[in-house]
Motif scaffolding. Structure first.
Motif, PDB file in Angstrom:
ATOM      1  N   MET A  97       8.813   6.315   1.435  1.00 39.24           N
ATOM      2  CA  MET A  97       7.876   7.466   1.274  1.00 39.24           C
ATOM      3  C   MET A  97       7.241   7.268   0.001  1.00 39.24           C
ATOM      4  N   ARG A  98       8.262   6.977  -1.111  1.00 39.22           N
ATOM      5  CA  ARG A  98       7.910   7.014  -2.535  1.00 39.22           C
ATOM      6  C   ARG A  98       6.836   5.772  -2.675  1.00 39.22           C
ATOM      7  N   GLU A  99       7.308   4.533  -2.080  1.00 35.36           N
ATOM      8  CA  GLU A  99       6.420   3.414  -2.093  1.00 35.36           C
ATOM      9  C   GLU A  99       5.078   3.777  -1.494  1.00 35.36           C
ATOM     10  N   LYS A 100       4.913   4.209  -0.223  1.00 30.92           N
ATOM     11  CA  LYS A 100       3.833   4.546   0.166  1.00 30.92           C
ATOM     12  C   LYS A 100       2.737   5.378  -0.619  1.00 30.92           C
ATOM     13  N   PHE A 101       3.312   6.532  -1.249  1.00 29.09           N
ATOM     14  CA  PHE A 101       2.630   7.273  -2.294  1.00 29.09           C
ATOM     15  C   PHE A 101       2.173   6.438  -3.401  1.00 29.09           C
ATOM     16  N   VAL A 102       2.843   5.500  -3.878  1.00 32.65           N
ATOM     17  CA  VAL A 102       2.635   4.603  -4.983  1.00 32.65           C
ATOM     18  C   VAL A 102       1.399   3.678  -4.477  1.00 32.65           C
ATOM     19  N   GLN A 103       1.527   3.111  -3.200  1.00 36.80           N
ATOM     20  CA  GLN A 103       0.394   2.301  -2.733  1.00 36.80           C
ATOM     21  C   GLN A 103      -0.918   3.193  -2.305  1.00 36.80           C
ATOM     22  N   GLU A 104      -0.567   4.196  -1.916  1.00 41.06           N
ATOM     23  CA  GLU A 104      -2.070   5.050  -1.935  1.00 41.06           C
ATOM     24  C   GLU A 104      -2.613   5.505  -3.074  1.00 41.06           C
ATOM     25  N   ALA A 105      -1.922   5.626  -3.969  1.00 40.57           N
ATOM     26  CA  ALA A 105      -2.484   5.911  -5.425  1.00 40.57           C
ATOM     27  C   ALA A 105      -3.219   4.619  -5.840  1.00 40.57           C
ATOM     28  N   GLN A 148      -6.618   4.381  -4.225  1.00 47.46           N
ATOM     29  CA  GLN A 148      -7.357   5.325  -4.635  1.00 47.46           C
ATOM     30  C   GLN A 148      -8.076   4.857  -5.833  1.00 47.46           C
ATOM     31  N   ALA A 149      -7.119   4.315  -6.847  1.00 48.94           N
ATOM     32  CA  ALA A 149      -7.581   3.812  -7.938  1.00 48.94           C
ATOM     33  C   ALA A 149      -8.691   2.504  -7.660  1.00 48.94           C
ATOM     34  N   GLN A 150      -8.132   1.908  -6.861  1.00 52.98           N
ATOM     35  CA  GLN A 150      -8.937   0.500  -6.815  1.00 52.98           C
ATOM     36  C   GLN A 150     -10.515   1.135  -6.155  1.00 52.98           C
ATOM     37  N   MET A 151     -10.404   1.875  -5.226  1.00 54.83           N
ATOM     38  CA  MET A 151     -11.552   2.514  -4.303  1.00 54.83           C
ATOM     39  C   MET A 151     -12.416   3.002  -5.508  1.00 54.83           C
ATOM     40  N   ALA A 152     -12.061   3.729  -6.528  1.00 53.77           N
ATOM     41  CA  ALA A 152     -12.608   4.273  -7.384  1.00 53.77           C
ATOM     42  C   ALA A 152     -13.522   3.117  -8.273  1.00 53.77           C
ATOM     43  N   GLU A 153     -12.701   2.175  -8.566  1.00 52.02           N
ATOM     44  CA  GLU A 153     -13.483   1.349  -9.400  1.00 52.02           C
ATOM     45  C   GLU A 153     -14.559   0.281  -8.696  1.00 52.02           C
ATOM     46  N   MET A 154     -14.593   0.543  -7.387  1.00 50.73           N
ATOM     47  CA  MET A 154     -15.741  -0.379  -6.342  1.00 50.73           C
ATOM     48  C   MET A 154     -17.096   0.226  -6.801  1.00 50.73           C
ATOM     49  N   PHE A 161     -19.020  -8.630  -1.496  1.00 50.51           N
ATOM     50  CA  PHE A 161     -17.487  -8.004  -1.284  1.00 50.51           C
ATOM     51  C   PHE A 161     -17.558  -6.843  -0.120  1.00 50.51           C
ATOM     52  N   VAL A 162     -16.568  -6.419   0.776  1.00 53.92           N
ATOM     53  CA  VAL A 162     -16.563  -5.684   1.743  1.00 53.92           C
ATOM     54  C   VAL A 162     -15.489  -4.775   1.325  1.00 53.92           C
ATOM     55  N   MET A 163     -15.735  -3.771   1.505  1.00 52.78           N
ATOM     56  CA  MET A 163     -14.409  -2.617   1.760  1.00 52.78           C
ATOM     57  C   MET A 163     -14.687  -1.919   2.909  1.00 52.78           C
ATOM     58  N   CYS A 164     -13.259  -1.823   3.620  1.00 51.09           N
ATOM     59  CA  CYS A 164     -13.257  -0.844   4.825  1.00 51.09           C
ATOM     60  C   CYS A 164     -13.491   0.835   4.266  1.00 51.09           C
ATOM     61  N   ASP A 165     -14.461   1.324   4.969  1.00 54.41           N
ATOM     62  CA  ASP A 165     -14.341   2.917   4.428  1.00 54.41           C
ATOM     63  C   ASP A 165     -13.045   3.545   5.289  1.00 54.41           C
ATOM     64  N   GLU A 166     -12.629   2.757   6.031  1.00 55.33           N
ATOM     65  CA  GLU A 166     -11.450   3.861   6.911  1.00 55.33           C
ATOM     66  C   GLU A 166     -10.356   3.620   6.373  1.00 55.33           C
ATOM     67  N   CYS A 167      -9.804   2.277   5.863  1.00 54.48           N
ATOM     68  CA  CYS A 167      -8.310   1.985   5.566  1.00 54.48           C
ATOM     69  C   CYS A 167      -8.299   1.700   3.978  1.00 54.48           C
ATOM     70  N   GLY A 168      -9.610   1.212   3.372  1.00 48.47           N
ATOM     71  CA  GLY A 168      -9.634   0.616   2.101  1.00 48.47           C
ATOM     72  C   GLY A 168      -9.320  -0.686   1.924  1.00 48.47           C
ATOM     73  N   ASN A 169      -8.933  -1.536   3.055  1.00 48.38           N
ATOM     74  CA  ASN A 169      -9.009  -2.748   2.923  1.00 48.38           C
ATOM     75  C   ASN A 169     -10.293  -3.393   2.061  1.00 48.38           C
ATOM     76  N   ARG A 170      -9.891  -4.564   1.300  1.00 49.64           N
ATOM     77  CA  ARG A 170     -10.979  -5.076   0.627  1.00 49.64           C
ATOM     78  C   ARG A 170     -10.832  -6.829   0.813  1.00 49.64           C
ATOM     79  N   TRP A 171     -12.138  -7.350   0.880  1.00 47.30           N
ATOM     80  CA  TRP A 171     -12.202  -8.996   1.165  1.00 47.30           C
ATOM     81  C   TRP A 171     -13.351  -9.303   0.886  1.00 47.30           C
ATOM     82  N   LYS A 172     -13.616 -10.723   0.418  1.00 52.71           N
ATOM     83  CA  LYS A 172     -15.045 -11.305   0.248  1.00 52.71           C
ATOM     84  C   LYS A 172     -15.154 -12.217   1.073  1.00 52.71           C
ATOM     85  N   THR A 173     -16.705 -12.283   1.404  1.00 49.69           N
ATOM     86  CA  THR A 173     -17.098 -13.157   2.357  1.00 49.69           C
ATOM     87  C   THR A 173     -17.854 -14.346   1.849  1.00 49.69           C
TER      88      THR A 173
END
Length: 163
Positions: A100-108, A111-117, A151-163
Motif C-alpha cells: 500500500m505504501r509503494e502504491k501511494f508513492v507511485q501515485e504521488a 501525479q508529479a510527472q503529470m503536473a510537469e507535462m 509524446f502521448v499521455m493516457c488521461d485514464e491511467c497516466g501512462n506516457r510514451w513517445k511515438t
C-alpha cells in the motif's frame, strides 16, 4: 534504567510473543523476549525515553494481527533479536502495508510527472498500451534541426510514451 523496568519490558515482550499459536520450530518466547530486550537495551541504555519508545514499537508490531509474519520470523530464528531491535517501522511493516505504501508513492510520482507535462491536445488516435483506452493527450516537440517527436499521455491511467 532500573532493572524492574527492564523486567517489566521482558514480561510484556514475552506476552506479545506468546499470543496465538506458536509456529513450528519456534524458540522459547521468554528467551526470545530476553534477547530482544537486551539488544534494545544495549543500543539505547543511555536514554530511558528512546528505550521505552523502541519497546512500545516492537510490542505494537509483534501484537499486530495483520502482521503475523514478523512474530513468526522472529520466533523461528529467521530474524535475529539484534536485527529486530534496529528495524525501522517500514522494515517491520506487513507485506500488505508495504504494498500500500509503494502504491501511494507511485501515485504521488505519477501525479508529479503529470503536473510537469505541458498542455497538449486531447485525442482518440492513440490506444494506451497499459489500460487499452483511447483517452489521450498528445504533445509535439521539436528541438532545433531535430525531427518532430510526439509524446502521448493516457488521461485514464497516466501512462506516457513517445511515438
Amino acid at each position: 534504567m532500573t532493572f524492574e523496568v527492564r523486567l517489566k519490558c521482558r514480561e510484556m515482550l514475552t506476552s506479545a510473543l506468546r499470543m496465538g499459536d506458536l509456529p513450528e520450530g519456534s524458540g522459547d518466547p521468554e528467551d526470545k523476549a530476553v534477547q530482544l530486550e537486551e539488544a534494545i537495551y544495549e543500543e539505547l541504555s543511555n536514554s530511558d525515553v528512546k528505550y521505552k519508545n523502541r519497546i512500545r514499537s516492537r510490542l505494537s508490531n509483534l501484537r499486530d494481527p495483520k502482521n503475523p509474519g514478523l512474530r513468526d520470523r522472529f520466533l523461528r530464528g529467521l530474524l535475529s533479536a539484534e536485527k529486530l531491535a534496529r528495524m525501522s517501522p517500514e522494515e517491520m511493516a506487513s507485506d500488505d502495508l508495504r504494498r500500500m505504501r509503494e502504491k501511494f508513492v507511485q501515485e504521488a510520482i505519477n501525479q508529479a510527472q503529470m503536473a510537469e507535462m505541458p498542455q497538449g491536445t486531447k485525442t482518440d488516435l492513440f490506444k494506451c498500451p497499459r489500460c487499452k483506452k483511447r483517452n489521450c493527450i498528445q504533445v509535439h516537440t521539436q528541438d532545433g534541426g531535430e525531427p518532430m517527436v510526439t509524446f502521448v499521455m493516457c488521461d485514464e491511467c497516466g501512462n506516457r510514451w513517445k511515438t
